[in-house]
Design a protein around this motif. Sequence first.
Motif, PDB file in Angstrom:
ATOM      1  N   LEU A 162       0.831  -1.192   0.000  1.00 50.78           N
ATOM      2  CA  LEU A 162       0.000   0.000   0.000  1.00 50.78           C
ATOM      3  C   LEU A 162       0.875   1.255   0.000  1.00 50.78           C
ATOM      4  O   LEU A 162       2.034   1.205   0.427  1.00 50.78           O
ATOM      5  N   PRO A 163       0.344   2.390  -0.451  1.00 51.71           N
ATOM      6  CA  PRO A 163       1.103   3.648  -0.344  1.00 51.71           C
ATOM      7  C   PRO A 163       1.482   3.919   1.111  1.00 51.71           C
ATOM      8  O   PRO A 163       0.704   3.662   2.031  1.00 51.71           O
ATOM      9  N   SER A 164       2.689   4.426   1.329  1.00 51.45           N
ATOM     10  CA  SER A 164       3.169   4.673   2.690  1.00 51.45           C
ATOM     11  C   SER A 164       2.314   5.722   3.393  1.00 51.45           C
ATOM     12  O   SER A 164       1.767   6.633   2.755  1.00 51.45           O
ATOM     13  N   GLY A 281      -9.250  -8.151  -4.175  1.00 54.72           N
ATOM     14  CA  GLY A 281      -9.179  -6.900  -4.924  1.00 54.72           C
ATOM     15  C   GLY A 281     -10.155  -5.874  -4.383  1.00 54.72           C
ATOM     16  O   GLY A 281      -9.865  -4.669  -4.361  1.00 54.72           O
ATOM     17  N   THR A 282     -11.313  -6.347  -3.929  1.00 57.56           N
ATOM     18  CA  THR A 282     -12.313  -5.453  -3.344  1.00 57.56           C
ATOM     19  C   THR A 282     -11.771  -4.807  -2.080  1.00 57.56           C
ATOM     20  O   THR A 282     -11.965  -3.607  -1.843  1.00 57.56           O
ATOM     21  N   ILE A 283     -11.071  -5.586  -1.245  1.00 60.97           N
ATOM     22  CA  ILE A 283     -10.498  -5.054  -0.012  1.00 60.97           C
ATOM     23  C   ILE A 283      -9.481  -3.962  -0.329  1.00 60.97           C
ATOM     24  O   ILE A 283      -9.491  -2.886   0.280  1.00 60.97           O
ATOM     25  N   SER A 289      -9.578   3.711  -1.564  1.00 59.44           N
ATOM     26  CA  SER A 289     -10.583   4.759  -1.738  1.00 59.44           C
ATOM     27  C   SER A 289     -10.880   5.478  -0.428  1.00 59.44           C
ATOM     28  O   SER A 289     -11.111   6.692  -0.414  1.00 59.44           O
ATOM     29  N   SER A 290     -10.843   4.750   0.696  1.00 60.94           N
ATOM     30  CA  SER A 290     -11.139   5.381   1.996  1.00 60.94           C
ATOM     31  C   SER A 290     -10.014   6.309   2.439  1.00 60.94           C
ATOM     32  O   SER A 290     -10.243   7.313   3.122  1.00 60.94           O
ATOM     33  N   ARG A 291      -8.785   6.013   2.029  1.00 59.32           N
ATOM     34  CA  ARG A 291      -7.639   6.822   2.457  1.00 59.32           C
ATOM     35  C   ARG A 291      -7.292   7.936   1.470  1.00 59.32           C
ATOM     36  O   ARG A 291      -6.875   9.012   1.863  1.00 59.32           O
ATOM     37  N   TYR A 292      -7.436   7.640   0.188  1.00 60.06           N
ATOM     38  CA  TYR A 292      -6.924   8.576  -0.811  1.00 60.06           C
ATOM     39  C   TYR A 292      -7.986   9.087  -1.779  1.00 60.06           C
ATOM     40  O   TYR A 292      -7.675   9.820  -2.683  1.00 60.06           O
TER      41      TYR A 292
END
Length: 293
Positions: A162-164, A281-283, A289-292
């Motif tokens: 995931l992105p840091s 993939g859904t997770i 989407s919730s973070r970025y």
Amino acid sequence: MQRFLSRKIRNFLVMAKVNSISEAAKILHITPSPLGKSLYQLECELGFTLFDRYKNRLTLNENGKAFLYSLQPVIRNISSLENNLTHHERCNIVTLGIDKKHPPLISDMLISSISDKQVVIKGVDLDIEGFDAILNMDYDAVISTHPCDMMLLPDDIKSYKLPSINLGILAARNRIESFNEILHKCQFIASTNMGGDEQALNHYTLRLLKKFNLPLNLVYLPLDMLQISKLISCNNNYVTLIPESHHSTLNSNKYKVITPKTHPLAIDEYIYYNQNSVPSGTIINHILSSRYG
């Protein structure tokens, strides 16, 4: 078979398996008395006894054996039906495991950000369960801050970085010192609210202090983030480590987030998933989407 078999039949099947009311009661987590009553009621409805009774055990009699045999095709059909229903339900609901050594604040933010999604979240200890829980489809994916050598992963397990998450220090608004001054003067509050190994849960706080060659000036408190924030606002000798993005949820009149200029600190997260699990993939999409956005 919890949904489609009556309680009396389920009780009978357990008693037939262990040949004892008391042992069956332990398995079913009830006392022997209602279990014996359940058996009596079933026998009254059938019009014949199912067991020969002895002092400390039961033995299926001929009627009981015939009744058990007649139930077998019913049990197989019900089991198949429940498996199909479970598969259908699992297509709509995904299960995410969070490594129990995951920093608690990040875990709390993750849980709150996807709580309105069709995601079931459970704690998992990767050190103990390894990747078996993913291979067995107990989880569609597991999120952890611990990188794993791809060469050591089982064939069906894949990873996604995931992105840091950038980190900063949460301090009272009236503190005017620089980042380095705060590091030397203040005590870090490290939450133990989620239990587990304190050093592992606060790995990134320790890492920050070591990076600046500071003493491990940690105060372990059994508090959640809201309680820690209130404590910091009342006593500006305390600070804590938080994601920069968390600042937007706090009162800017009371708090500020200070970030290092020359030594940025971030948390790296990895999602491990079974390549045969479509919901993984859904997770990942839910988290991104919730973070970025």
